[in-house]
Design a protein around this motif. Structure first.
Motif, PDB file in Angstrom:
ATOM      1  N   TYR A 145     -22.233   6.510 -24.667  1.00 37.70           N
ATOM      2  CA  TYR A 145     -21.428   5.715 -23.744  1.00 37.70           C
ATOM      3  C   TYR A 145     -20.878   6.568 -22.602  1.00 37.70           C
TER       4      TYR A 145
ATOM      5  N   TRP B 115     -21.746  -3.590 -16.278  1.00 37.88           N
ATOM      6  CA  TRP B 115     -22.235  -3.593 -17.655  1.00 37.88           C
ATOM      7  C   TRP B 115     -22.862  -4.946 -17.985  1.00 37.88           C
ATOM      8  N   THR B 116     -23.823  -4.936 -18.885  1.00 38.18           N
ATOM      9  CA  THR B 116     -24.446  -6.185 -19.318  1.00 38.18           C
ATOM     10  C   THR B 116     -24.796  -6.084 -20.797  1.00 38.18           C
ATOM     11  N   THR B 117     -24.585  -7.186 -21.500  1.00 41.39           N
ATOM     12  CA  THR B 117     -24.976  -7.276 -22.911  1.00 41.39           C
ATOM     13  C   THR B 117     -25.957  -8.420 -23.159  1.00 41.39           C
ATOM     14  N   GLU B 118     -26.202  -9.232 -22.138  1.00 42.38           N
ATOM     15  CA  GLU B 118     -27.065 -10.399 -22.293  1.00 42.38           C
ATOM     16  C   GLU B 118     -28.533 -10.081 -22.049  1.00 42.38           C
ATOM     17  N   LYS B 119     -28.802  -9.078 -21.218  1.00 44.76           N
ATOM     18  CA  LYS B 119     -30.180  -8.798 -20.839  1.00 44.76           C
ATOM     19  C   LYS B 119     -30.904  -7.894 -21.832  1.00 44.76           C
ATOM     20  N   SER B 120     -30.183  -7.238 -22.737  1.00 44.81           N
ATOM     21  CA  SER B 120     -30.818  -6.320 -23.672  1.00 44.81           C
ATOM     22  C   SER B 120     -29.957  -6.198 -24.920  1.00 44.81           C
ATOM     23  N   SER B 121     -30.624  -5.946 -26.031  1.00 43.71           N
ATOM     24  CA  SER B 121     -29.908  -5.732 -27.292  1.00 43.71           C
ATOM     25  C   SER B 121     -29.474  -4.283 -27.466  1.00 43.71           C
ATOM     26  N   LYS B 122     -29.901  -3.409 -26.554  1.00 43.86           N
ATOM     27  CA  LYS B 122     -29.501  -2.010 -26.627  1.00 43.86           C
ATOM     28  C   LYS B 122     -28.033  -1.860 -26.254  1.00 43.86           C
ATOM     29  N   LYS B 123     -27.460  -0.751 -26.655  1.00 36.54           N
ATOM     30  CA  LYS B 123     -26.084  -0.435 -26.312  1.00 36.54           C
ATOM     31  C   LYS B 123     -26.047   0.401 -25.039  1.00 36.54           C
ATOM     32  N   ASN B 124     -24.883   0.394 -24.385  1.00 37.79           N
ATOM     33  CA  ASN B 124     -24.629   1.222 -23.200  1.00 37.79           C
ATOM     34  C   ASN B 124     -25.627   0.886 -22.077  1.00 37.79           C
TER      35      ASN B 124
ATOM     36  N   GLN C 236     -29.968   2.490 -19.226  1.00 36.16           N
ATOM     37  CA  GLN C 236     -29.337   2.694 -20.525  1.00 36.16           C
ATOM     38  C   GLN C 236     -29.340   4.163 -20.878  1.00 36.16           C
TER      39      GLN C 236
END
Length: 501
Positions: A194, A166-175, A190
């Motif tokens: 979820y 999982w990554t949250t730094e590369k995109s502002s999208k969820k999941n 993406q």
């Protein structure tokens, strides 16, 4: 008693028939196993076993050793559900041996390729038809009705040696989860829900683990770098990398410390520079000379525009500012017959240029060709009066003039206004007397310049007087301003004792 051979033979035949019947019923209860097409040997072996079981009746009629015992028969009916096959002995072994690694159909997912072989790319999300195989993730532009055609394939993600998490730094999208291949290519995948994203992440991770076991010789390279990384440790928070393993990696910690220390050094140098600038500014402010010293050296000159009237007259040694005198003289010399004198505005840029020359105390000649427009001179004169810190009618007299102009009886009103003007400071009184004497001469040419007492009152009312605090109604104040100037202009000969020549 002698045994009957014929009876024994009949009994043996009956027993064999019963055993064959029970065996056939047991075989019918065993669930059919669908084998892959490429497992011909295993399929043949199972078919041979069933065929031999069906033909065992012939052998039982010849030999007792081939008869199955009761313990060999299944005791409970077998469940046909796939998840419950773990309790069914031989059937489980055959089924799990040929169960596919991933049971996941194709699906539309949002995919963005952010790096290819270590070279960063622009992130561009695209809806792709995603198919997972035993060692690849196939990305298609669209889904065909009869299945995915090979010609429509747009990208292939090699999963052998890849890292996924999982990554949250590369995109502002969820999941969003990231796949990094062993060649340095990076993909962001993406899904709107979820559960869908988690299902694909788990399936791809199992495929990566399975394909990785077959090949241990690959090396994972960091994107846009020649440095090779160990598997399952390039992404932060990967499931296979425990916190203890991260702490045991001295290279990783050293690199973090190196970047952290450089940032600290950079910020420390910035703060030192800022402190140095502040200290220099403080020293400069402390050592800067006073206003009086700068004026004595001629570095700062007293302005004309924006200077208090009393201060300006004291500096010039007069009771009327010199700039007001030369402007009135220029208008009387060549502007009394100008259409809309004092009402028409001059060029603002030229007015500002004239103001700059006056403030610099340079020699001013209004007869020069650049001041040929008389409206520039009248505009500069009005600007001078508007920029006085205190208007020509001082603040403390504003309300008194308003009360005086409200008097209905004309002679009494004139005496009240005259008394207030005589109470003004000498520079204010003398400047007002010179100005209204000039405006009387302007009115003498009213047929030529089309100016009336009302028009002059509208122009000079807000220019010569305004309240210190605009607490009242501005429109009402403007009406009184215009009426006061207009009344003084009409009665100026009586108020200022002007000659009636």
């Amino acid at each position: 008693m002698a045994k009957d051979p014929a009876g024994d033979e009949v009994l043996q035949v009956k027993l064999s028939s019963i055993r064959i019947t029970n065996l056939q019923n047991a075989v019918k209860q065993v669930p059919l196993i669908q084998l892959p097409q490429n497992s011909a040997a295993a399929q043949g072996a199972v078919q041979m076993r069933i065929k031999n079981s069906q033909s065992s009746g012939d052998r039982l009629s010849q030999s007792k050793s081939m008869v199955l015992q009761d313990s060999d028969l299944p005791q409970k009916p077998l469940s046909r559900h796939r998840r419950n096959q773990s309790q069914h002995g031989v059937a489980l072994t055959v089924a799990t041996a040929f169960e596919p690694l991933v049971d996941l159909k194709g699906e539309h997912l949002n995919v963005a390729k952010i790096s290819e072989n270590g070279k960063k790319q622009r992130k561009n999300w695209t809806s792709m038809w995603t198919v997972l195989t035993t060692d690849e993730l196939l990305l298609y532009k669209d889904k065909q009705e009869t299945g995915v055609k090979t010609g429509g394939k747009t990208d292939v993600v090699q999963l052998c040696g890849a890292v996924i998490d999982w990554t949250t730094e590369k995109s502002s999208k969820k999941n969003v989860f990231q796949i990094t291949t062993n060649t340095g290519s990076e993909y962001l995948i993406q899904a709107d829900s979820y559960s869908t994203a988690s299902k694909w992440l788990d399936a791809i991770r199992r495929t990566v683990d399975s394909s990785t076991k077959e090949d241990r010789g690959f090396a994972l390279r960091k994107s846009n770098s020649s440095e090779f990384l160990p598997r399952h440790s390039s992404l932060p928070g990967h499931g296979s990398a425990s916190p203890s393993m991260k702490q045991r990696n001295p290279v990783h910690r050293r690199s973090i410390n190196m970047f952290g220390s450089s940032k600290l050094k950079h910020s420390a140098s910035d703060s030192a520079d800022k402190n140095g600038v502040k200290n220099r500014l403080k020293k400069f402010i402390i050592r800067r000379p006073s206003m009086k010293t700068l004026q004595e050296k001629g570095l700062i000159k007293d302005r004309v525009f924006g200077c208090h009237l009393l201060t300006l007259c004291e500096r010039e040694g007069t009771t009327v500012p010199k700039f007001v005198k030369i402007c009135l003289e220029a208008v009387e010399k060549r502007g009394l017959e100008a259409d809309g004198i004092y009402r028409v505005s001059g060029n603002l840029a030229t007015i500002q240029k004239l103001r700059f020359i006056v403030d610099q105390e340079e020699e001013l000649n209004l007869d020069h060709s650049q001041w040929e427009d008389i409206h520039v001179i009248t505009g500069a004169l009005k600007m001078f009066f508007r920029e006085l810190p205190e208007p020509l009618f001082p603040f403390r007299f504003f309300q008194q003039f308003v009360e005086a102009v409200k008097i209905k009886e004309s002679k009494q009103k004139t005496q009240a206004v005259k008394k207030l003007i005589q109470q003004m400071p000498k520079p204010n009184h003398d400047t007002l007397k010179l100005l209204f004497s000039h405006l009387q001469r302007v009115l003498a040419f009213s047929r030529e310049n089309l100016m009336s007492t009302q028009g002059i009152g509208i122009v000079f009312g807000p220019t010569l007087m305004w309240p210190e605090l605009d607490a009242g109604n501005m429109a009402v104040n403007m009406i009184y301003q215009n009426q006061i100037v207009e009344f003084i202009l009409i009665e100026s000969r009586e108020i200022f004792n002007l000659d009636r020549k």
